[in-house]
Design a protein around this motif. Structure first.
Motif, PDB file in Angstrom:
ATOM      1  N   ILE A  47       0.883 -12.252   5.940  1.00  0.00           N
ATOM      2  CA  ILE A  47       1.357 -11.906   5.120  1.00  0.00           C
ATOM      3  C   ILE A  47       1.165 -12.871   3.946  1.00  0.00           C
ATOM      4  O   ILE A  47       1.320 -14.296   4.274  1.00  0.00           O
ATOM      5  N   ASP A  48       0.913 -12.480   2.862  1.00  0.00           N
ATOM      6  CA  ASP A  48       0.509 -13.421   1.578  1.00  0.00           C
ATOM      7  C   ASP A  48       1.714 -13.374   0.875  1.00  0.00           C
ATOM      8  O   ASP A  48       1.876 -12.213  -0.123  1.00  0.00           O
ATOM      9  N   THR A  69      -0.449  -8.001   4.731  1.00  0.00           N
ATOM     10  CA  THR A  69       0.681  -7.545   3.847  1.00  0.00           C
ATOM     11  C   THR A  69       0.718  -8.317   2.739  1.00  0.00           C
ATOM     12  O   THR A  69       0.532  -9.538   2.854  1.00  0.00           O
ATOM     13  N   VAL A  70       0.964  -7.972   1.496  1.00  0.00           N
ATOM     14  CA  VAL A  70       1.228  -8.948   0.204  1.00  0.00           C
ATOM     15  C   VAL A  70       2.663  -8.648  -0.451  1.00  0.00           C
ATOM     16  O   VAL A  70       2.927  -7.670  -0.574  1.00  0.00           O
ATOM     17  N   LEU A  71       3.302  -9.897  -0.604  1.00  0.00           N
ATOM     18  CA  LEU A  71       4.589  -9.681  -1.234  1.00  0.00           C
ATOM     19  C   LEU A  71       4.380 -10.702  -2.486  1.00  0.00           C
ATOM     20  O   LEU A  71       3.855 -11.716  -2.530  1.00  0.00           O
ATOM     21  N   ASP A  72       5.053  -9.808  -3.533  1.00  0.00           N
ATOM     22  CA  ASP A  72       5.122 -10.695  -4.963  1.00  0.00           C
ATOM     23  C   ASP A  72       6.422  -9.985  -5.641  1.00  0.00           C
ATOM     24  O   ASP A  72       6.481  -8.841  -5.491  1.00  0.00           O
ATOM     25  N   LEU A  73       6.923 -10.962  -6.647  1.00  0.00           N
ATOM     26  CA  LEU A  73       7.819 -10.475  -7.489  1.00  0.00           C
ATOM     27  C   LEU A  73       7.393  -9.346  -8.435  1.00  0.00           C
ATOM     28  O   LEU A  73       8.209  -8.635  -9.008  1.00  0.00           O
ATOM     29  N   SER A  74       6.087  -9.471  -8.710  1.00  0.00           N
ATOM     30  CA  SER A  74       5.886  -8.601  -9.989  1.00  0.00           C
ATOM     31  C   SER A  74       5.103  -7.363  -9.476  1.00  0.00           C
ATOM     32  O   SER A  74       3.986  -7.390  -8.892  1.00  0.00           O
ATOM     33  N   PRO A  75       5.666  -5.907  -9.695  1.00  0.00           N
ATOM     34  CA  PRO A  75       5.043  -4.760  -9.184  1.00  0.00           C
ATOM     35  C   PRO A  75       3.593  -4.537 -10.248  1.00  0.00           C
ATOM     36  O   PRO A  75       2.640  -4.053  -9.856  1.00  0.00           O
ATOM     37  N   VAL A  76       3.569  -5.163 -11.534  1.00  0.00           N
ATOM     38  CA  VAL A  76       2.584  -5.243 -12.158  1.00  0.00           C
ATOM     39  C   VAL A  76       1.245  -5.760 -11.604  1.00  0.00           C
ATOM     40  O   VAL A  76       0.187  -5.187 -11.511  1.00  0.00           O
ATOM     41  N   ALA A  77       1.470  -7.014 -10.910  1.00  0.00           N
ATOM     42  CA  ALA A  77       0.323  -7.632 -10.284  1.00  0.00           C
ATOM     43  C   ALA A  77      -0.015  -6.895  -9.103  1.00  0.00           C
ATOM     44  O   ALA A  77      -1.345  -6.803  -8.738  1.00  0.00           O
ATOM     45  N   LEU A  78       0.941  -6.364  -8.220  1.00  0.00           N
ATOM     46  CA  LEU A  78       0.530  -5.839  -6.967  1.00  0.00           C
ATOM     47  C   LEU A  78      -0.453  -4.599  -7.321  1.00  0.00           C
ATOM     48  O   LEU A  78      -1.289  -3.861  -6.531  1.00  0.00           O
ATOM     49  N   GLN A  79       0.220  -3.840  -8.492  1.00  0.00           N
ATOM     50  CA  GLN A  79      -0.858  -2.565  -8.836  1.00  0.00           C
ATOM     51  C   GLN A  79      -1.994  -2.854  -9.272  1.00  0.00           C
ATOM     52  O   GLN A  79      -3.092  -2.297  -8.734  1.00  0.00           O
ATOM     53  N   ALA A  80      -2.313  -4.142  -9.697  1.00  0.00           N
ATOM     54  CA  ALA A  80      -3.529  -4.433 -10.472  1.00  0.00           C
ATOM     55  C   ALA A  80      -4.411  -4.732  -9.141  1.00  0.00           C
ATOM     56  O   ALA A  80      -5.487  -4.371  -8.965  1.00  0.00           O
ATOM     57  N   ALA A  81      -3.903  -5.510  -8.093  1.00  0.00           N
ATOM     58  CA  ALA A  81      -4.642  -5.675  -6.963  1.00  0.00           C
ATOM     59  C   ALA A  81      -4.977  -4.686  -6.205  1.00  0.00           C
ATOM     60  O   ALA A  81      -6.112  -4.607  -5.703  1.00  0.00           O
ATOM     61  N   HIS A  82      -3.779  -3.692  -6.001  1.00  0.00           N
ATOM     62  CA  HIS A  82      -4.369  -2.516  -5.004  1.00  0.00           C
ATOM     63  C   HIS A  82      -5.551  -1.687  -6.094  1.00  0.00           C
ATOM     64  O   HIS A  82      -6.271  -1.228  -5.281  1.00  0.00           O
ATOM     65  N   ASP A  83      -5.387  -1.476  -7.343  1.00  0.00           N
ATOM     66  CA  ASP A  83      -6.287  -0.790  -8.043  1.00  0.00           C
ATOM     67  C   ASP A  83      -7.617  -1.596  -7.946  1.00  0.00           C
ATOM     68  O   ASP A  83      -8.781  -0.803  -7.766  1.00  0.00           O
ATOM     69  N   ARG A  84      -7.814  -2.948  -8.036  1.00  0.00           N
ATOM     70  CA  ARG A  84      -9.113  -3.527  -7.768  1.00  0.00           C
ATOM     71  C   ARG A  84      -9.755  -3.214  -6.280  1.00  0.00           C
ATOM     72  O   ARG A  84     -10.903  -3.259  -6.379  1.00  0.00           O
TER      73      ARG A  84
END
Length: 206
Positions: A47-48, A69-84
Motif C-alpha cells: 500500500i502506497d 493499493t494507492v491511498l491518497d486524500l485527493s481523488p483528482v490525483a488518483l484519477q490522474a494516476a489511473h489515467d496515466r
C-alpha cells in the motif's frame, strides 16, 4: 479538517501538471531499492500512502506485483494516476481517504509513504497515522517512511512540515518495529532545487 485538506490537495493537483509538482520523481529509485531490501516479491501486497500521481504503483506492476493499493486524500490525483497507467491502472486498488481518518479492512506486507507523515504536524494526527500503520502491516512485514530530513524544507505546498531523523521515527513507532535501514536522499525538484529527505525501512516484529 479532512474537507479542508482534500480541497487543498485537489486544488494543487488540479492546477499543476506532474512536472510542476515539487515532489515529482520520474523514477522512485530509493523507494524501489528499499522495497527490494524488504524482500517484496510478486506475491506481496503493498500500500502506497499518499501515492498521488507517483510512478511507484506502475513500477511495482512492471515488477509483477498484482496486489497494489494507492491511498491518497485527493481523488483528482488518483484519477490522474489511473489515467496515466491506462488499462493497467485497473489492476490497482485506489482509495480516496484521509490517512488520519481511515480504518484498514485488511493487512499488507509493505506500507510505503513518501512525504505524507511530515505533513502531520498535529500530535493527534501523528498518533492516528501510527495507529493505522500498526493495524495495517502484517507481522514480519515492513514499513517505509520517507520525510524531509532535518536540513530539508520547513514548508511544502504552502503547508508547514515536520522534519525527522530515522531515529525519531523509530522512537515514535515503538518496540513493535525495528529499523532495518535508512537512507539520506537529495531530491531534485523539476526546476532544479534540492530538497533533503530521509528514508527509513522498518520491520514489524512478532
Amino acid at each position: 479538517m479532512t474537507a479542508d485538506r482534500k480541497t487543498h490537495w485537489d486544488t494543487v493537483y488540479g492546477a499543476k501538471s506532474e512536472d510542476q509538482l515539487s515532489w515529482h520523481q520520474d523514477d522512485p529509485k530509493v523507494s524501489l531499492d528499499l522495497i527490494g531490501l524488504a524482500g517484496v516479491t510478486a506475491k506481496s501486497s503493498v500500500i502506497d500512502i499518499g501515492g498521488g500521481t507517483s510512478r511507484l504503483a506502475g513500477a511495482l506492476l512492471e515488477k509483477g506485483l498484482r496486489d497494489v493499493t494507492v491511498l491518497d486524500l485527493s481523488p483528482v490525483a488518483l484519477q490522474a494516476a489511473h489515467d496515466r497507467l491506462g488499462p493497467a491502472g485497473d489492476a490497482v486498488t485506489w482509495i480516496a481517504a484521509d490517512i488520519t481518518q481511515w480504518t484498514p479492512d485488511r493487512k499488507y506486507d509493505l506500507w510505503h509513504d513518501r512525504a505524507v507523515f511530515h505533513f502531520l504536524v498535529d500530535p493527534m494526527d501523528r498518533a492516528a497515522y501510527l495507529d493505522t500503520l500498526a493495524q495495517a502491516v502484517v507481522a514480519g512485514g515492513h514499513a517505509i517512511i520517507a520525510t524531509f530530513a532535518p536540513d530539508g524544507p520547513e514548508t511544502c505546498s504552502g503547508l508547514p512540515v515536520a522534519r525527522y531523523e530515522s531515529g525519531q521515527i523509530s522512537e515514535m513507532l515503538g518496540n513493535d518495529f525495528a529499523l532495518v535501514a535508512d537512507r539520506r536522499h537529495s531530491h531534485h525538484t523539476p526546476w532544479g532545487a534540492i530538497q533533503s529527505f530521509q528514508y527509513s525501512l522498518f520491520r514489524r516484529l512478532g
